[in-house]
Design a protein around this motif. Structure first.
Motif, PDB file in Angstrom:
ATOM      1  N   ASP A 141      44.246  44.112  30.929  1.00 18.52           N
ATOM      2  CA  ASP A 141      44.815  45.388  31.138  1.00 18.52           C
ATOM      3  C   ASP A 141      46.383  45.736  30.356  1.00 18.52           C
ATOM      4  O   ASP A 141      47.135  44.962  30.377  1.00 18.52           O
ATOM      5  CB  ASP A 141      45.345  45.472  32.717  1.00 18.52           C
ATOM      6  CG  ASP A 141      46.005  46.956  32.884  1.00 18.52           C
ATOM      7  OD1 ASP A 141      46.005  47.747  31.953  1.00 18.52           O
ATOM      8  OD2 ASP A 141      46.407  47.099  34.205  1.00 18.52           O
TER       9      ASP A 141
ATOM     10  N   HIS B  48      50.698  44.112  34.633  1.00 15.39           N
ATOM     11  CA  HIS B  48      49.379  43.569  34.764  1.00 15.39           C
ATOM     12  C   HIS B  48      49.004  42.905  33.797  1.00 15.39           C
ATOM     13  O   HIS B  48      47.589  42.704  33.852  1.00 15.39           O
ATOM     14  CB  HIS B  48      48.655  44.735  35.731  1.00 15.39           C
ATOM     15  CG  HIS B  48      47.546  44.516  36.483  1.00 15.39           C
ATOM     16  ND1 HIS B  48      46.314  44.508  36.016  1.00 15.39           N
ATOM     17  CD2 HIS B  48      47.277  43.875  37.598  1.00 15.39           C
ATOM     18  CE1 HIS B  48      45.622  44.312  36.879  1.00 15.39           C
ATOM     19  NE2 HIS B  48      46.272  43.508  37.930  1.00 15.39           N
TER      20      HIS B  48
ATOM     21  N   LYS C  71      46.409  35.862  34.605  1.00 17.63           N
ATOM     22  CA  LYS C  71      46.034  35.714  36.039  1.00 17.63           C
ATOM     23  C   LYS C  71      45.481  36.847  36.753  1.00 17.63           C
ATOM     24  O   LYS C  71      44.778  36.908  37.566  1.00 17.63           O
ATOM     25  CB  LYS C  71      47.432  35.005  36.789  1.00 17.63           C
ATOM     26  CG  LYS C  71      48.549  36.199  36.720  1.00 17.63           C
ATOM     27  CD  LYS C  71      49.823  35.519  37.682  1.00 17.63           C
ATOM     28  CE  LYS C  71      50.757  36.379  37.651  1.00 17.63           C
ATOM     29  NZ  LYS C  71      51.949  35.925  38.526  1.00 17.63           N
ATOM     30  N   TYR C  72      45.900  37.931  36.234  1.00 19.30           N
ATOM     31  CA  TYR C  72      45.583  39.380  36.826  1.00 19.30           C
ATOM     32  C   TYR C  72      44.004  39.687  36.083  1.00 19.30           C
ATOM     33  O   TYR C  72      43.167  40.102  36.967  1.00 19.30           O
ATOM     34  CB  TYR C  72      46.484  40.285  36.275  1.00 19.30           C
ATOM     35  CG  TYR C  72      47.791  40.442  37.087  1.00 19.30           C
ATOM     36  CD1 TYR C  72      47.900  40.224  38.360  1.00 19.30           C
ATOM     37  CD2 TYR C  72      49.107  40.163  36.439  1.00 19.30           C
ATOM     38  CE1 TYR C  72      49.182  39.998  38.955  1.00 19.30           C
ATOM     39  CE2 TYR C  72      50.161  39.923  36.942  1.00 19.30           C
ATOM     40  CZ  TYR C  72      50.358  39.852  38.357  1.00 19.30           C
ATOM     41  OH  TYR C  72      51.422  39.837  38.814  1.00 19.30           O
ATOM     42  N   THR C  73      43.838  39.415  34.889  1.00 20.42           N
ATOM     43  CA  THR C  73      42.641  39.480  34.412  1.00 20.42           C
ATOM     44  C   THR C  73      41.513  38.546  35.382  1.00 20.42           C
ATOM     45  O   THR C  73      40.430  38.796  35.645  1.00 20.42           O
ATOM     46  CB  THR C  73      42.387  39.071  32.738  1.00 20.42           C
ATOM     47  OG1 THR C  73      43.470  39.873  32.417  1.00 20.42           O
ATOM     48  CG2 THR C  73      40.976  39.167  32.182  1.00 20.42           C
TER      49      THR C  73
ATOM     50  N   GLU D 248      41.792  37.505  38.332  1.00 15.35           N
ATOM     51  CA  GLU D 248      41.751  38.161  39.558  1.00 15.35           C
ATOM     52  C   GLU D 248      40.888  39.346  39.567  1.00 15.35           C
ATOM     53  O   GLU D 248      39.979  39.559  40.552  1.00 15.35           O
ATOM     54  CB  GLU D 248      43.346  38.547  39.874  1.00 15.35           C
ATOM     55  CG  GLU D 248      43.415  38.938  41.449  1.00 15.35           C
ATOM     56  CD  GLU D 248      44.863  39.541  41.904  1.00 15.35           C
ATOM     57  OE1 GLU D 248      45.397  40.517  41.581  1.00 15.35           O
ATOM     58  OE2 GLU D 248      45.436  38.545  42.113  1.00 15.35           O
ATOM     59  N   ASP D 249      40.951  40.260  38.380  1.00 13.34           N
ATOM     60  CA  ASP D 249      40.178  41.326  38.522  1.00 13.34           C
ATOM     61  C   ASP D 249      38.882  41.263  38.159  1.00 13.34           C
ATOM     62  O   ASP D 249      37.974  41.876  38.772  1.00 13.34           O
ATOM     63  CB  ASP D 249      40.548  42.427  37.454  1.00 13.34           C
ATOM     64  CG  ASP D 249      42.007  43.040  37.605  1.00 13.34           C
ATOM     65  OD1 ASP D 249      42.410  42.707  38.718  1.00 13.34           O
ATOM     66  OD2 ASP D 249      42.939  43.341  36.526  1.00 13.34           O
TER      67      ASP D 249
END
Length: 125
Positions: free
Chosen positions: A8, A14, A18-20, A22-23
């Motif tokens: 993102d 974001h 870790k968020y990638t 998670e997504d």
């Protein structure tokens, strides 16, 4: 590359791996990394953190190389430290190197047995 292509980039808070993961999910992320690498990754092995913090002094690893953790006052390399690290870098040319820890200390890594005494002498100066 995977983070660049799928992360993102519109929301700075974001925009982390870790968020990638998670997504998109860990399997998707792993497959994309394997595409970039050109080979399959091995299965995850169990790992346990046994300590937290920096290494100070000498430690020998299974590959027979030495590593020396150095305390850098306030995390700033200056004056005599800079000169000493330069001498060590010249001595280790072609092998070995420096790593900065997350606590702003210096780890002199991958020192062959034959050069350990020379590096210690420079550190003692």
């Amino acid at each position: 590359v995977v983070q660049r292509d799928f992360g993102d980039r519109t929301n700075r808070k974001h925009a982390r791996v870790k968020y990638t993961v998670e997504d998109y999910g860990p399997e998707f992320y792993r497959e994309e990394v394997e595409k970039v690498l050109g080979f399959k990754l091995g299965e995850a092995r169990p790992y346990k953190f046994e300590s937290r913090g920096d290494l100070y002094g000498w430690a020998k690893t299974d590959d027979g190389l030495w590593h020396c953790g150095c305390l850098v006052p306030i995390g700033r390399v200056k004056d005599d430290w800079r000169v000493g690290l330069r001498k060590i870098a010249e001595e280790l040319k072609g092998g070995g190197g420096f790593r900065m820890t997350c606590n702003q200390q210096v780890l002199i890594a991958d020192i062959p047995e034959a050069k350990k005494a020379t590096i210690q002498r420079i550190l003692d100066e």
